[in-house]
Design an enzyme around this catalytic site. Structure first.
Site, PDB file in Angstrom:
ATOM      1  N   ASP A  11       0.875  -1.174   0.000  1.00 51.64           N
ATOM      2  CA  ASP A  11       0.000   0.000   0.000  1.00 51.64           C
ATOM      3  C   ASP A  11       0.909   1.219   0.000  1.00 51.64           C
ATOM      4  O   ASP A  11       1.769   1.359   0.882  1.00 51.64           O
ATOM      5  CB  ASP A  11      -0.892   0.035   1.242  1.00 51.64           C
ATOM      6  CG  ASP A  11      -2.041  -0.958   1.157  1.00 51.64           C
ATOM      7  OD1 ASP A  11      -2.450  -1.292   0.028  1.00 51.64           O
ATOM      8  OD2 ASP A  11      -2.531  -1.397   2.211  1.00 51.64           O
ATOM      9  N   ASP A 130     -13.420  -3.682  -1.859  1.00 53.23           N
ATOM     10  CA  ASP A 130     -13.344  -3.521  -0.408  1.00 53.23           C
ATOM     11  C   ASP A 130     -14.748  -3.698   0.143  1.00 53.23           C
ATOM     12  O   ASP A 130     -15.657  -2.936  -0.191  1.00 53.23           O
ATOM     13  CB  ASP A 130     -12.811  -2.138  -0.046  1.00 53.23           C
ATOM     14  CG  ASP A 130     -11.389  -1.914  -0.540  1.00 53.23           C
ATOM     15  OD1 ASP A 130     -10.593  -2.861  -0.452  1.00 53.23           O
ATOM     16  OD2 ASP A 130     -11.081  -0.811  -1.030  1.00 53.23           O
TER      17      ASP A 130
END
Length: 254
Positions: A11, A130
């Site tokens: 990330d 997500d």
């Protein structure tokens, strides 16, 4: 038997690798180029690079950084974050990515999945999703966008099926509830999606021990497991995880 893949996720925020819990309280943990090179040396099967703030800030991918990471790894490399057009997909592939992950942008413009698959092939277009538990949703899970900050009206299972119909060749399924907790993957969610789509499903969110990976690859029926914290903090190497999975009868590339 098809080998199960181990995928490390980087990330990235402001050009640095970052890690949070449930998408919050992110801390700087290193240089993504150096980290990518190290995981490649450890034998990781694939690498995923997410620019976690690109969509929220309304900007495209950081091509220079993508190119530098790509020059260090000779395995499939998937990039997501801020990719909102065919031109963004093309420039990201030219920078060195093999796959493109569409998450927020896919929700905002589903036609981008279809167009991307038509131009570059289904194998190149990955749906990043997500999802978080929500009893109001038919499947029990709701889709969120913009790095988990914005809730949508989309049901996780319905969106997964639609995205595959539109042309997505793979799904990275991230549980917001499990993300960064290192308490194990969201197995019911993973199994539900895996059993209802005919493309590979990559489990993401919650990996803390090799046993967690074994559970989601077997019980959760995932084709691959995405890991971050457990290798970023040095608790395990990719090689150690693979050896333990192999010992449990999970087919992996050693």
């Amino acid at each position: 038997m098809l080998k199960k893949r181990i995928i490390v996720c980087l990330d990235v925020k402001d050009g640095r690798t970052t890690k949070g819990v449930k998408f919050q309280n992110n801390i700087d943990i290193g240089d993504p180029v150096e980290m990518a090179a190290e995981y490649y040396r450890q034998g990781v099967d694939e690498l995923v690079f997410y620019d976690i703030i690109a969509s929220a800030r309304g900007r495209g991918p950081i091509l220079d950084l993508i190119s530098r990471v790509a020059s260090e790894v000779f395995i499939p490399f998937c990039v997501g974050g801020g990719i909102g057009s065919i031109e963004d997909i093309r420039s990201t592939i030219l920078a060195g990515a093999e796959k493109i992950s569409l998450n927020s942008q896919a929700v905002k413009n589903p036609g981008l999945i279809t167009e991307g698959a038509r131009v570059f092939g289904n194998q190149c277009i990955v749906l990043g999703m997500d999802a978080a538990r929500d009893s109001e949703m038919p499947s029990g899970y709701r889709v969120y966008i913009n790095g988990g900050r914005v809730k949508t009206d989309l049901d996780a299972l319905a969106w997964a099926k639609k995205a595959v119909d539109l042309g997505a060749g793979e799904i990275v399924l991230n549980s917001i509830d499990a993300d960064g907790t290192k308490n194990g993957y969201e197995i019911p969610l993973t199994r539900m999606i895996a059993e209802n789509v005919d493309v590979p499903v990559i489990a993401s969110g919650g990996g803390g021990t090799p046993q967690h990976l074994a559970d989601v690859l077997k019980e959760g029926k995932a084709d691959a497991a995405l890991i971050a914290s457990m290798v970023h903090n040095g608790t395990y190497t990719v090689g150690q995880i693979k050896q333990e999975l192999n010992a449990q009868g999970v087919p992996v590339r050693l």
